[in-house]
Design a protein around this motif. Structure first.
Motif, PDB file in Angstrom:
ATOM      1  N   UNK A  99     126.512  89.252  55.986  1.00 21.53           N
ATOM      2  CA  UNK A  99     126.640  90.745  56.589  1.00 21.53           C
ATOM      3  C   UNK A  99     127.775  91.187  57.138  1.00 21.53           C
ATOM      4  N   UNK A 100     128.195  92.345  56.409  1.00 19.81           N
ATOM      5  CA  UNK A 100     129.741  92.764  56.623  1.00 19.81           C
ATOM      6  C   UNK A 100     129.707  94.296  56.737  1.00 19.81           C
ATOM      7  N   UNK A 101     130.343  95.051  57.647  1.00 20.26           N
ATOM      8  CA  UNK A 101     130.203  96.378  57.700  1.00 20.26           C
ATOM      9  C   UNK A 101     131.623  96.931  57.023  1.00 20.26           C
ATOM     10  N   UNK A 102     131.849  97.835  56.265  1.00 20.30           N
ATOM     11  CA  UNK A 102     132.969  98.351  55.639  1.00 20.30           C
ATOM     12  C   UNK A 102     132.691 100.014  55.478  1.00 20.30           C
ATOM     13  N   UNK A 103     133.617 100.753  56.177  1.00 19.69           N
ATOM     14  CA  UNK A 103     133.509 102.282  56.261  1.00 19.69           C
ATOM     15  C   UNK A 103     132.036 102.750  56.412  1.00 19.69           C
ATOM     16  N   UNK A 104     131.512 102.123  57.447  1.00 17.29           N
ATOM     17  CA  UNK A 104     130.228 102.534  57.897  1.00 17.29           C
ATOM     18  C   UNK A 104     129.180 102.157  57.041  1.00 17.29           C
ATOM     19  N   UNK A 105     129.263 101.071  55.978  1.00 16.11           N
ATOM     20  CA  UNK A 105     128.276 100.782  55.087  1.00 16.11           C
ATOM     21  C   UNK A 105     128.290  99.439  55.315  1.00 16.11           C
ATOM     22  N   UNK A 106     126.883  98.951  55.668  1.00 16.67           N
ATOM     23  CA  UNK A 106     126.520  97.488  56.004  1.00 16.67           C
ATOM     24  C   UNK A 106     126.012  96.922  54.530  1.00 16.67           C
TER      25      UNK A 106
END
Length: 88
Positions: free
Chosen positions: A36-43
């Motif tokens: 699970x990763x968070x990029x630009x506010x998207x999970x």
């Protein structure tokens, strides 16, 4: 777009139809490890053992649809906001 509830311990239940389609496309099954990763506010959920298939560039068409907005104006506003956040 499906809605899910965030439970007290941070758990969510992915709707069955979305999970089945995602699992099939990513060759994921029960007990596989998922990052699970968070990029630009998207999970994002990314399978640890990724199935690598040869794809042409057109297989990526539409993958970012709606990521920055659903209209030209929303996309422009988002891009301006990102641009203005850059330090100079």
């Amino acid at each position: 777009m499906s809605q899910v509830k965030l439970r007290e311990k941070g758990q969510v239940t992915i709707p069955a139809e979305l999970l089945q389609e995602w699992s099939r496309k990513n060759h994921v099954s029960t007990n596989d490890t998922i990052e699970a990763t968070l990029a630009n506010g998207v999970l994002m959920l990314i399978p640890k053992k990724r199935h690598v298939a040869k794809r042409d560039i057109m297989s990526f068409a539409g993958t970012g649809k709606g990521l920055w907005g659903s209209s030209v104006e929303e996309v422009d506003a988002t891009l301006k906001k990102i641009h203005n956040s850059w330090t100079r």
